[in-house]
Design a protein around this motif. Structure first.
Motif, PDB file in Angstrom:
ATOM      1  N   PHE A  53      -9.761  -1.262  11.291  1.00  0.00           N
ATOM      2  CA  PHE A  53     -10.146  -1.478   9.898  1.00  0.00           C
ATOM      3  C   PHE A  53      -9.420  -0.508   8.961  1.00  0.00           C
ATOM      4  N   ASN A  54      -9.377   0.764   9.313  1.00  0.00           N
ATOM      5  CA  ASN A  54      -8.692   1.780   8.511  1.00  0.00           C
ATOM      6  C   ASN A  54      -7.535   2.348   9.321  1.00  0.00           C
ATOM      7  N   GLU A  55      -6.342   2.214   8.799  1.00  0.00           N
ATOM      8  CA  GLU A  55      -5.158   2.742   9.484  1.00  0.00           C
ATOM      9  C   GLU A  55      -4.259   3.434   8.466  1.00  0.00           C
ATOM     10  N   VAL A  56      -3.631   4.518   8.906  1.00  0.00           N
ATOM     11  CA  VAL A  56      -2.705   5.260   8.047  1.00  0.00           C
ATOM     12  C   VAL A  56      -1.416   5.480   8.820  1.00  0.00           C
ATOM     13  N   TYR A  57      -0.303   5.058   8.230  1.00  0.00           N
ATOM     14  CA  TYR A  57       1.021   5.324   8.800  1.00  0.00           C
ATOM     15  C   TYR A  57       1.685   6.361   7.903  1.00  0.00           C
ATOM     16  N   ASN A  58       2.289   7.374   8.504  1.00  0.00           N
ATOM     17  CA  ASN A  58       2.979   8.404   7.734  1.00  0.00           C
ATOM     18  C   ASN A  58       4.209   8.858   8.515  1.00  0.00           C
TER      19      ASN A  58
END
Length: 121
Positions: A53-58
Motif C-alpha cells: 500500500f505504501n512504498e517509497v523508492y529513493n
C-alpha cells in the motif's frame, strides 16, 4: 491468483538481479506500514516483491528517481514502449552508456560535457 514476475526497467551497475531470488523471500510475511527502498538503483528488489500500500523508492541518482516517477504513470506505458522499441540494443551501447553513468556518478551528478554530447545524439 498467480503473481506475475515484474522485472526492473533497467540493468544497473551493482544491481541485485542475481540476488533478487534470495532477497525477496526475506520480505514475505513481514508486517510493515511502509516499504522504503533508500538505495533503489535499478529497482530489482522494489519490482521483485509483492506491491504494498505504501512504498517509497529513493536513490542518489535523480535520473533513476525520475525514471520510476515516469513509468509509474499508466498513460506513459505505451509511449515508453514505442520509444524503447526504437532503441538499438547491443553490448557496445551498453558499455558506452555504463561508462558514461559511472563518470556521471563520480562527478557528483553534474552533467559534464561527455553526457551532454551523449544526450544530444
Amino acid at each position: 491468483m498467480k503473481t506475475v514476475e515484474v522485472h526492473a526497467p533497467v540493468n544497473w551497475v551493482g544491481g541485485k538481479y542475481r540476488l533478487r531470488r534470495k532477497i525477496v523471500p526475506l520480505f514475505e510475511g513481514v508486517k510493515r506500514n511502509c516499504y522504503c527502498e533508500p538505495f533503489g538503483g535499478s529497482g530489482q528488489i522494489f519490482c521483485g516483491k509483492e506491491p504494498e500500500f505504501n512504498e517509497v523508492y529513493n536513490d542518489k541518482n535523480h535520473l533513476l528517481c525520475n525514471l520510476f516517477r515516469v513509468i509509474r504513470k499508466k498513460e506513459n506505458v505505451e509511449v515508453i514502449r514505442e520509444i524503447a522499441s526504437k532503441i538499438p540494443i547491443c553490448r557496445e551501447y551498453y558499455h558506452e552508456f555504463r561508462n558514461i553513468c559511472v563518470e556521471y556518478d563520480r562527478n557528483g551528478l553534474v552533467l559534464n560535457d561527455s553526457l551532454k554530447d551523449y544526450i544530444s545524439k
